[in-house]
Design a protein around this motif. Structure first.
Motif, PDB file in Angstrom:
ATOM      1  N   GLU A  32       0.825  -1.201   0.000  1.00  0.00           N
ATOM      2  CA  GLU A  32       0.000   0.000   0.000  1.00  0.00           C
ATOM      3  C   GLU A  32       0.866   1.261   0.000  1.00  0.00           C
ATOM      4  O   GLU A  32       0.591   2.220  -0.727  1.00  0.00           O
ATOM      5  N   ILE A  33       1.939   1.237   0.770  1.00  0.00           N
ATOM      6  CA  ILE A  33       2.843   2.382   0.814  1.00  0.00           C
ATOM      7  C   ILE A  33       3.501   2.595  -0.542  1.00  0.00           C
ATOM      8  O   ILE A  33       3.604   3.719  -1.026  1.00  0.00           O
ATOM      9  N   VAL A  34       3.917   1.511  -1.172  1.00  0.00           N
ATOM     10  CA  VAL A  34       4.542   1.615  -2.497  1.00  0.00           C
ATOM     11  C   VAL A  34       3.538   2.159  -3.508  1.00  0.00           C
ATOM     12  O   VAL A  34       3.867   3.039  -4.312  1.00  0.00           O
ATOM     13  N   ARG A  35       2.285   1.691  -3.472  1.00  0.00           N
ATOM     14  CA  ARG A  35       1.269   2.196  -4.401  1.00  0.00           C
ATOM     15  C   ARG A  35       1.011   3.689  -4.176  1.00  0.00           C
ATOM     16  O   ARG A  35       0.922   4.462  -5.143  1.00  0.00           O
ATOM     17  N   GLU A  36       0.906   4.098  -2.917  1.00  0.00           N
ATOM     18  CA  GLU A  36       0.687   5.522  -2.615  1.00  0.00           C
ATOM     19  C   GLU A  36       1.869   6.368  -3.090  1.00  0.00           C
ATOM     20  O   GLU A  36       1.672   7.452  -3.650  1.00  0.00           O
ATOM     21  N   ALA A  37       3.073   5.868  -2.854  1.00  0.00           N
ATOM     22  CA  ALA A  37       4.270   6.609  -3.284  1.00  0.00           C
ATOM     23  C   ALA A  37       4.303   6.742  -4.801  1.00  0.00           C
ATOM     24  O   ALA A  37       4.634   7.811  -5.336  1.00  0.00           O
ATOM     25  N   LEU A  38       3.945   5.688  -5.493  1.00  0.00           N
ATOM     26  CA  LEU A  38       3.930   5.721  -6.953  1.00  0.00           C
ATOM     27  C   LEU A  38       2.884   6.714  -7.464  1.00  0.00           C
ATOM     28  O   LEU A  38       3.154   7.500  -8.377  1.00  0.00           O
ATOM     29  N   ASP A  39       1.693   6.699  -6.852  1.00  0.00           N
ATOM     30  CA  ASP A  39       0.655   7.663  -7.235  1.00  0.00           C
ATOM     31  C   ASP A  39       1.129   9.096  -7.023  1.00  0.00           C
ATOM     32  O   ASP A  39       0.922   9.961  -7.886  1.00  0.00           O
ATOM     33  N   ARG A  40       1.742   9.359  -5.883  1.00  0.00           N
ATOM     34  CA  ARG A  40       2.225  10.720  -5.590  1.00  0.00           C
ATOM     35  C   ARG A  40       3.304  11.143  -6.578  1.00  0.00           C
ATOM     36  O   ARG A  40       3.314  12.271  -7.059  1.00  0.00           O
ATOM     37  N   TRP A  41       4.229  10.235  -6.855  1.00  0.00           N
ATOM     38  CA  TRP A  41       5.307  10.577  -7.784  1.00  0.00           C
ATOM     39  C   TRP A  41       4.754  10.851  -9.179  1.00  0.00           C
ATOM     40  O   TRP A  41       5.149  11.816  -9.833  1.00  0.00           O
ATOM     41  N   MET A  42       3.807  10.026  -9.616  1.00  0.00           N
ATOM     42  CA  MET A  42       3.249  10.210 -10.957  1.00  0.00           C
ATOM     43  C   MET A  42       2.487  11.528 -11.049  1.00  0.00           C
ATOM     44  O   MET A  42       2.570  12.224 -12.060  1.00  0.00           O
ATOM     45  N   ALA A  43       1.748  11.892 -10.009  1.00  0.00           N
ATOM     46  CA  ALA A  43       1.028  13.175 -10.003  1.00  0.00           C
ATOM     47  C   ALA A  43       2.027  14.329 -10.024  1.00  0.00           C
ATOM     48  O   ALA A  43       1.834  15.314 -10.743  1.00  0.00           O
ATOM     49  N   SER A  44       3.084  14.197  -9.252  1.00  0.00           N
ATOM     50  CA  SER A  44       4.118  15.232  -9.215  1.00  0.00           C
ATOM     51  C   SER A  44       4.796  15.371 -10.580  1.00  0.00           C
ATOM     52  O   SER A  44       5.050  16.481 -11.053  1.00  0.00           O
ATOM     53  N   GLU A  45       5.069  14.266 -11.207  1.00  0.00           N
ATOM     54  CA  GLU A  45       5.712  14.276 -12.529  1.00  0.00           C
ATOM     55  C   GLU A  45       4.792  14.903 -13.567  1.00  0.00           C
ATOM     56  O   GLU A  45       5.235  15.659 -14.433  1.00  0.00           O
ATOM     57  N   ALA A  46       3.495  14.617 -13.471  1.00  0.00           N
ATOM     58  CA  ALA A  46       2.530  15.211 -14.407  1.00  0.00           C
ATOM     59  C   ALA A  46       2.501  16.729 -14.232  1.00  0.00           C
ATOM     60  O   ALA A  46       2.491  17.470 -15.223  1.00  0.00           O
ATOM     61  N   ARG A  47       2.502  17.205 -12.968  1.00  0.00           N
ATOM     62  CA  ARG A  47       2.516  18.653 -12.716  1.00  0.00           C
ATOM     63  C   ARG A  47       3.803  19.282 -13.245  1.00  0.00           C
ATOM     64  O   ARG A  47       3.793  20.360 -13.821  1.00  0.00           O
TER      65      ARG A  47
END
Length: 95
Positions: A32-47
């Motif tokens: 779950e932590i890895v999935r959350e981290a991946l989601d955050r990183w992808m959102a940050s990269e999109a921004r």
């Protein structure tokens, strides 16, 4: 529960230790932590990509304007005149 896809990743021993520690502290699973981290990183990269594209548009616009050259006839005002006008507008005229 949503369908998940299994992935295997290799992480550094220090990352493994931190992940285990964070999972224990938060009560979340490591996955779950890895999935959350991946989601955050992808959102940050999109921004970041959106900001980069917007900046490129600004640079392109500025370059196009600069390529047009000076405005015919030049300026009819001075910087000091604009500053004085601004001061008068706000009731702080020094004249």
């Amino acid at each position: 529960m949503t369908t998940k896809v299994r992935k295997q990743v290799y992480i550094e021993p220090r990352q493994d230790e931190l992940l285990k520690q964070w999972a224990e502290e938060t009560g979340k699973s490591e996955a779950e932590i890895v999935r959350e981290a991946l989601d955050r990183w992808m959102a940050s990269e999109a921004r970041r990509r959106e900001a980069e594209a917007a900046w490129e548009e600004v640079v392109d616009f500025a370059e196009e304007r600069a390529a047009e050259g000076a405005i015919p006839g030049g300026r009819t005002w001075t910087r000091e005149e604009l500053y004085q006008k601004r001061l008068r507008r706000h009731g702080r005229d020094t004249d």
